[in-house]
Design a protein around this motif. Structure first.
Motif, short mmCIF file in Angstrom:
data_model
loop_
_atom_site.label_atom_id
_atom_site.label_comp_id
_atom_site.label_asym_id
_atom_site.label_seq_id
_atom_site.Cartn_x
_atom_site.Cartn_y
_atom_site.Cartn_z
N HIS A 172 0.83 -1.20 0.00
CA HIS A 172 0.00 0.00 0.00
C HIS A 172 0.87 1.26 0.00
CE1 HIS A 172 -3.25 -2.70 0.37
NE2 HIS A 172 -3.10 -2.95 1.65
N ARG A 211 -6.31 -0.76 -0.17
CA ARG A 211 -6.75 -1.85 0.71
C ARG A 211 -8.04 -2.48 0.19
NH1 ARG A 211 -7.44 -0.07 6.56
NH2 ARG A 211 -7.76 -2.33 6.78
N GLU A 216 -9.27 -5.98 1.78
CA GLU A 216 -8.89 -5.90 3.19
C GLU A 216 -9.88 -5.12 4.05
OE1 GLU A 216 -4.65 -5.30 4.25
OE2 GLU A 216 -4.41 -4.96 2.12
#
Length: 278
Positions: A172, A211, A216
């Motif tokens: 990320h 994400r 996630e």
């Protein structure tokens, strides 16, 4: 392993030289691209490819198939990349940080020829390659393996010997840094060529979007993000720039091995296999 790789590994272990050459040939492009992204010079990448294939040919009897062939080869290639970065005449004197590198940003700006050409053409790919090269190796290798070569996060973790959580954290950060370097190409700019800053309170939106792409965040957080993007033009543009960056990463993953490099490495492999049989 894929069925084809399983068959080739089995045949190679039984002494089928052609099967071994085909197995390694099937993966040489991925290994070379990884070497290019990590070492940044074709001569070094050629050495990494050759050393990786020769090491794989020597150690194939020890490969038990617990991981994929590509994961195994990337692990070998990474060790040679680390050695190259320490000893190569091309090795940089200093390592770039995740912060925006002024020279890389300038190079990106110089590549701009207009929105349509920048989005679709060679200029954007070259600018992305420069932005990837500006990352520290620990972030660069994660982004290359995940977004350029398409390994899963668990596979990347296996190659690097770190946890999946560490892979995603580095990924990320790397994505955000690369998008920032590409902002002069991918996002609207002012008269000086500077992209608009992130609105106050929106600075983590791109990381959250990354994400989301990795699955996630939960459904509620995903809905909240979507609602924010629908009402915030600036963040929607920044996230679209990240999406375009990742699409271009996948294009980099299709680059072939240059013909002279391919010929040289394959000849070295054939000489090695012939000496093994002698």
């Amino acid at each position: 392993m894929s069925e084809t790789d399983q068959q080739l590994v089995a045949a190679a272990r039984n002494g089928d030289r052609a099967a071994l050459e085909k197995l390694l040939r099937n993966h040489e492009g991925a290994v070379f691209r990884f070497g290019m992204k990590m070492c940044r010079e074709q001569e070094d990448a050629k050495d990494v490819l050759q050393e990786t294939l020769l090491a794989a040919a020597r150690t194939l009897p020890e490969f038990r198939g617990a991981s994929s062939v590509s994961t195994w080869l990337y692990t070998i290639a990474r060790s040679f990349c680390i050695k190259k970065r320490r000893t190569s005449k091309f090795a940089p004197e200093q390592v770039h940080s995740l912060d925006a590198d002024p020279e890389a940003v300038a190079a990106v700006r110089d590549q701009r020829r207009g929105p349509e050409e920048a989005f679709a053409g060679r200029q954007l790919r070259e600018a992305l390659d420069a932005a990837i090269g500006a990352l520290e190796p620990m972030y660069r290798e994660v982004l290359v393996l995940r977004d350029v070569e398409g390994l899963s996060a668990p596979e990347v973790a296996e190659v690097l010997g770190i946890s999946v959580e560490a892979v995603k954290s580095r990924l990320h950060r790397a994505r955000v840094a690369v998008r920032e370097q590409l902002a002069p190409v991918l996002e609207p700019t002012d008269a000086a060529g500077t992209p608009a800053p992130a609105p106050e309170g929106c600075r983590d939106v791109v990381a959250m979007f990354s994400r989301r792409l990795e699955g996630e965040i939960d459904e509620a957080a995903c809905a909240e993000l979507q609602e924010h993007l629908e009402r915030c033009d600036a963040c929607r543009g920044r996230c679209e720039a990240l999406r375009q960056t990742l699409a271009t990463c996948r294009q980099l993953g299709a680059a072939p091995v240059p013909a002279p490099v391919e010929r040289s490495v394959r000849e070295a492999l054939r000489r090695f296999l012939a000496s093994e049989r002698a």
